[in-house]
Design an enzyme around this catalytic site. Sequence first.
Site, PDB file in Angstrom:
ATOM      1  N   ARG A 177       3.349  -5.663   0.832  1.00  0.00           N
ATOM      2  CA  ARG A 177       4.274  -6.358  -0.376  1.00  0.00           C
ATOM      3  C   ARG A 177       5.627  -5.948  -0.167  1.00  0.00           C
ATOM      4  NH1 ARG A 177      -0.136  -8.526  -0.739  1.00  0.00           N
ATOM      5  NH2 ARG A 177      -1.182  -9.429  -1.921  1.00  0.00           N
ATOM      6  N   CYS A 226       0.207 -11.990  -8.771  1.00  0.00           N
ATOM      7  CA  CYS A 226       0.033 -10.520  -9.348  1.00  0.00           C
ATOM      8  C   CYS A 226       1.397 -10.151  -9.930  1.00  0.00           C
ATOM      9  CB  CYS A 226      -0.624  -9.684  -8.389  1.00  0.00           C
ATOM     10  SG  CYS A 226      -2.482 -10.020  -8.463  1.00  0.00           S
ATOM     11  N   GLU A 296       5.438  -6.193  -8.644  1.00  0.00           N
ATOM     12  CA  GLU A 296       5.346  -7.292  -7.515  1.00  0.00           C
ATOM     13  C   GLU A 296       6.297  -8.224  -7.631  1.00  0.00           C
ATOM     14  OE1 GLU A 296       1.543  -8.151  -5.430  1.00  0.00           O
ATOM     15  OE2 GLU A 296       2.404 -10.250  -5.666  1.00  0.00           O
TER      16      GLU A 296
HETATM   17  N1  EPU Z   1     -10.827  -6.411 -11.162  1.00  0.00           N
HETATM   18  C1  EPU Z   1     -11.392  -6.430 -12.561  1.00  0.00           C
HETATM   19  N2  EPU Z   1     -10.636  -7.135 -13.190  1.00  0.00           N
HETATM   20  C2  EPU Z   1      -9.634  -7.835 -13.149  1.00  0.00           C
HETATM   21  C3  EPU Z   1      -9.214  -8.146 -11.984  1.00  0.00           C
HETATM   22  C4  EPU Z   1      -9.779  -7.487 -10.812  1.00  0.00           C
HETATM   23  O1  EPU Z   1     -12.209  -5.675 -12.602  1.00  0.00           O
HETATM   24  O2  EPU Z   1      -9.098  -8.610 -14.052  1.00  0.00           O
HETATM   25  C5  EPU Z   1     -11.540  -5.910 -10.137  1.00  0.00           C
HETATM   26  C6  EPU Z   1     -12.291  -7.023  -9.178  1.00  0.00           C
HETATM   27  O3  EPU Z   1     -13.537  -7.078  -9.751  1.00  0.00           O
HETATM   28  C7  EPU Z   1     -12.409  -6.135  -7.811  1.00  0.00           C
HETATM   29  C8  EPU Z   1     -11.273  -5.194  -7.654  1.00  0.00           C
HETATM   30  O4  EPU Z   1     -10.733  -5.288  -9.267  1.00  0.00           O
HETATM   31  O5  EPU Z   1     -13.316  -5.335  -7.760  1.00  0.00           O
HETATM   32  C9  EPU Z   1     -10.080  -5.981  -6.902  1.00  0.00           C
HETATM   33  O6  EPU Z   1      -9.791  -7.380  -7.336  1.00  0.00           O
HETATM   34  P1  EPU Z   1      -9.117  -8.685  -6.406  1.00  0.00           P
HETATM   35  O7  EPU Z   1     -10.234  -8.841  -5.280  1.00  0.00           O
HETATM   36  O8  EPU Z   1      -8.820  -9.803  -7.513  1.00  0.00           O
HETATM   37  O9  EPU Z   1      -7.813  -8.055  -5.887  1.00  0.00           O
HETATM   38  P2  EPU Z   1      -6.690  -7.582  -6.632  1.00  0.00           P
HETATM   39  O10 EPU Z   1      -6.501  -6.103  -5.986  1.00  0.00           O
HETATM   40  O11 EPU Z   1      -6.673  -7.569  -7.965  1.00  0.00           O
HETATM   41  C10 EPU Z   1      -5.319  -8.332  -4.448  1.00  0.00           C
HETATM   42  C11 EPU Z   1      -4.007  -9.077  -4.597  1.00  0.00           C
HETATM   43  C12 EPU Z   1      -4.147 -10.400  -4.613  1.00  0.00           C
HETATM   44  C13 EPU Z   1      -4.847 -11.101  -3.572  1.00  0.00           C
HETATM   45  C14 EPU Z   1      -6.412 -10.468  -3.818  1.00  0.00           C
HETATM   46  C15 EPU Z   1      -7.037 -10.840  -2.955  1.00  0.00           C
HETATM   47  C16 EPU Z   1      -2.047  -7.451  -4.943  1.00  0.00           C
HETATM   48  C17 EPU Z   1      -1.330  -6.829  -6.220  1.00  0.00           C
HETATM   49  N3  EPU Z   1      -2.970  -8.325  -5.263  1.00  0.00           N
HETATM   50  O12 EPU Z   1      -5.640  -8.467  -5.887  1.00  0.00           O
HETATM   51  O13 EPU Z   1      -2.600 -10.947  -4.445  1.00  0.00           O
HETATM   52  O14 EPU Z   1      -5.178 -12.449  -3.842  1.00  0.00           O
HETATM   53  O15 EPU Z   1      -6.143  -9.144  -3.783  1.00  0.00           O
HETATM   54  O16 EPU Z   1      -6.907 -10.205  -1.463  1.00  0.00           O
HETATM   55  O17 EPU Z   1      -1.938  -6.984  -3.976  1.00  0.00           O
HETATM   56  C18 EPU Z   1      -0.530 -11.478  -5.290  1.00  0.00           C
HETATM   57  O18 EPU Z   1       0.014 -10.608  -4.597  1.00  0.00           O
HETATM   58  O19 EPU Z   1       0.258 -12.258  -6.143  1.00  0.00           O
HETATM   59  C19 EPU Z   1      -1.907 -11.668  -5.329  1.00  0.00           C
HETATM   60  C20 EPU Z   1      -2.408 -12.498  -5.986  1.00  0.00           C
END
Ligand code: EPU
Length: 302
Positions: A177, A226, A296
Amino acid sequence: MRVSDSKIVAKLAELNVELQHSASLSDLTSLGIGGTTDLLRIKSHESLPDLLNLLDTNHVPHRFLGGGSNLLVGDGDLPWVVLQLVRSEPDVVLDGNLAHVDAAADLGRMITFCAKNDLGGMDGLIGVPGTVGGALRMNAGAYGMQIGTYAREVKLYRAATRRIEVLRDHQISFEYRHTSFAPDDMMLAVILELPSKPYKEILQGIRICNEKRRSSQPLGQKSAGCIFKNPPGVSAGRMIDELGLKGLSVGDAQVSDRHANFFVNAGHASAKDMQSLIADVRERVQKSFGVSLENEVVVWNA
Ligand code: EPU
């Protein structure tokens, strides 16, 4: 900010720039938040150096807007004008495994078009809203894929030299990012090199990612994706969720009850509401986990 000087207005027309008075940034951003200012729509990017000279000479501050999908804009009368590229037609031209793409092209449409031509690699990014230029500037990513991996050449207006330049991939750093582009560089076009893959296979990948996204993100609501970057090795969303903050709100700005790193505009949230919510959540995470969350979302204060 209003551009009213008749000499500037005439020069803008000469430079093929369309001037739209009092555009509402809440209509131009996925969060649906933001005040008003004049919008300068650039129809031919070759005029950019002259346009920026014109603005600088006349002390007109400006900001570059892409798709507005990762942006929190301040309220009220904004103290700068907004520049936006008008999409050219066609905005994607294929040459073997190379896709020549206009920065103003819609990211999802570009990925779909390439997929239909058996070019893959970016399947996971299909649901990410915004323009190709915006995605490139922040190295947008999802499901283990990021756009920078495929960028071979970027055409941009470089604020440092005040010229349109072409940078090769080895001259750009793409990190999580984050890129080495300066905040006031403007992306104009990119050449992506995409791996060959049959459309059917790409479609399968796209379906899986879409399903994951639908089940975990608040897709129908106004958000900027995010809000915070993930600190190394941890998910910001998970930490916020563990603190029980889903649903926390300031006015109409609310921590999504689906994904805690998405903050949604549940009605008529102001930038002030959203900023206080961000500050509050950041402070609570800092207190409980000792982790300082970095935005972000890009913030343009009024
Ligand atoms: N989780 C929770 N509660 C929540 C959200 C997430 O417990 O409210 C847990 C999930 O269950 C999972 C872990 O956290 O075990 C990771 O969650 P997720 O797969 O949704 O990934 P993330 O790290 O929250 C990142 C990116 C997203 C992208 C997804 C999928 C960032 C900041 N976010 O989210 O990107 O879509 O992975 O690859 O890097 C963005 O950048 O705007 C964005 C949405």
